[in-house]
Design a protein around this motif. Structure first.
Motif, PDB file in Angstrom:
ATOM      1  N   UNK A  15      -1.205  -8.161  -5.858  1.00 44.36           N
ATOM      2  CA  UNK A  15      -1.213  -7.891  -4.431  1.00 44.36           C
ATOM      3  C   UNK A  15      -2.276  -8.783  -3.786  1.00 44.36           C
ATOM      4  N   UNK A  16      -1.901  -9.538  -2.773  1.00 47.25           N
ATOM      5  CA  UNK A  16      -2.870 -10.419  -2.108  1.00 47.25           C
ATOM      6  C   UNK A  16      -3.770  -9.593  -1.181  1.00 47.25           C
ATOM      7  N   UNK A  17      -4.780 -10.261  -0.604  1.00 50.40           N
ATOM      8  CA  UNK A  17      -5.771  -9.542   0.197  1.00 50.40           C
ATOM      9  C   UNK A  17      -5.178  -8.904   1.457  1.00 50.40           C
ATOM     10  N   UNK A  18      -4.216  -9.545   2.095  1.00 49.88           N
ATOM     11  CA  UNK A  18      -3.598  -8.963   3.293  1.00 49.88           C
ATOM     12  C   UNK A  18      -2.823  -7.708   2.916  1.00 49.88           C
ATOM     13  N   UNK A  19      -2.038  -7.781   1.868  1.00 48.68           N
ATOM     14  CA  UNK A  19      -1.272  -6.624   1.416  1.00 48.68           C
ATOM     15  C   UNK A  19      -2.201  -5.492   0.995  1.00 48.68           C
ATOM     16  N   UNK A  20      -3.329  -5.845   0.372  1.00 43.00           N
ATOM     17  CA  UNK A  20      -4.274  -4.815  -0.059  1.00 43.00           C
ATOM     18  C   UNK A  20      -4.858  -4.078   1.148  1.00 43.00           C
ATOM     19  N   UNK A  21      -5.255  -4.815   2.173  1.00 42.72           N
ATOM     20  CA  UNK A  21      -5.826  -4.173   3.366  1.00 42.72           C
ATOM     21  C   UNK A  21      -4.755  -3.354   4.086  1.00 42.72           C
ATOM     22  N   UNK A  22      -3.537  -3.845   4.141  1.00 38.53           N
ATOM     23  CA  UNK A  22      -2.455  -3.060   4.745  1.00 38.53           C
ATOM     24  C   UNK A  22      -2.240  -1.754   3.987  1.00 38.53           C
ATOM     25  N   UNK A  23      -2.311  -1.804   2.655  1.00 42.49           N
ATOM     26  CA  UNK A  23      -2.184  -0.596   1.844  1.00 42.49           C
ATOM     27  C   UNK A  23      -3.367   0.339   2.091  1.00 42.49           C
ATOM     28  N   UNK A  24      -4.554  -0.224   2.239  1.00 44.61           N
ATOM     29  CA  UNK A  24      -5.740   0.575   2.517  1.00 44.61           C
ATOM     30  C   UNK A  24      -5.563   1.323   3.850  1.00 44.61           C
ATOM     31  N   UNK A  25      -5.049   0.645   4.857  1.00 47.57           N
ATOM     32  CA  UNK A  25      -4.793   1.285   6.149  1.00 47.57           C
ATOM     33  C   UNK A  25      -3.768   2.403   5.996  1.00 47.57           C
ATOM     34  N   UNK A  26      -2.731   2.162   5.226  1.00 51.68           N
ATOM     35  CA  UNK A  26      -1.704   3.181   5.008  1.00 51.68           C
ATOM     36  C   UNK A  26      -2.290   4.425   4.354  1.00 51.68           C
ATOM     37  N   UNK A  27      -3.159   4.228   3.357  1.00 51.31           N
ATOM     38  CA  UNK A  27      -3.736   5.357   2.631  1.00 51.31           C
ATOM     39  C   UNK A  27      -4.843   6.067   3.398  1.00 51.31           C
ATOM     40  N   UNK A  28      -5.694   5.319   4.083  1.00 51.44           N
ATOM     41  CA  UNK A  28      -6.854   5.902   4.764  1.00 51.44           C
ATOM     42  C   UNK A  28      -6.624   6.213   6.230  1.00 51.44           C
TER      43      UNK A  28
END
Length: 132
Positions: free
Chosen positions: A1-14
């Motif tokens: 998972x690249x950094x953009x996808x990781x931050x998008x996932x972080x937003x989804x979870x948090x």
């Protein structure tokens, strides 16, 4: 998972991503992943406390520590999204008064006031002159 996808996932979870999440993702993704793992275990994963209670605790702890206003605001917003009322959030912030003092309380209070749009009473003398 690249950094953009990781931050998008972080937003989804948090429900939010702070600026340090975004910058760390770009410059040191392994450390962000490690820090996020701790936060996930202590905060996001279902355990004994529900999400609303955890958000109230986050707002209080960030208030006492005089955290970044944007960080406090993000947790106030998530608390509202998961069912906390503005009054419940204010009560959590008020717990700072006896332990951390009025300066810490005011720090969190000002963020809460701005996020929920709370207004104070208008005195008759101010209403006549338009002063606030």
């Amino acid at each position: 998972m690249d950094e953009v996808a990781y931050v998008e996932d972080l937003v989804r979870r948090r429900g939010y991503a702070l600026m340090y999440h975004r910058v760390l993702a770009k410059h040191d993704l392994p450390v962000l992943r490690a820090a996020d793992g701790l936060v996930s275990a202590a905060y996001l994963e279902h355990r004994s406390l529900d999400r609303k209670t955890k958000e109230l605790l986050f707002v209080l702890s960030l208030t006492v520590l005089r955290g970044d206003p944007a960080h406090i605001a993000s947790h106030v917003r998530v608390a509202l999204e998961v069912g906390a009322t503005p009054t419940e959030i204010l009560e959590a912030i008020e717990i700072a008064l006896p332990e951390a003092g009025v300066v810490a309380f005011q720090h969190g209070f000002d963020v809460w006031r701005e996020v929920v749009g709370a207004e104070g009473v208008v005195l008759p003398s101010e209403a006549e002159t338009g002063a606030k």
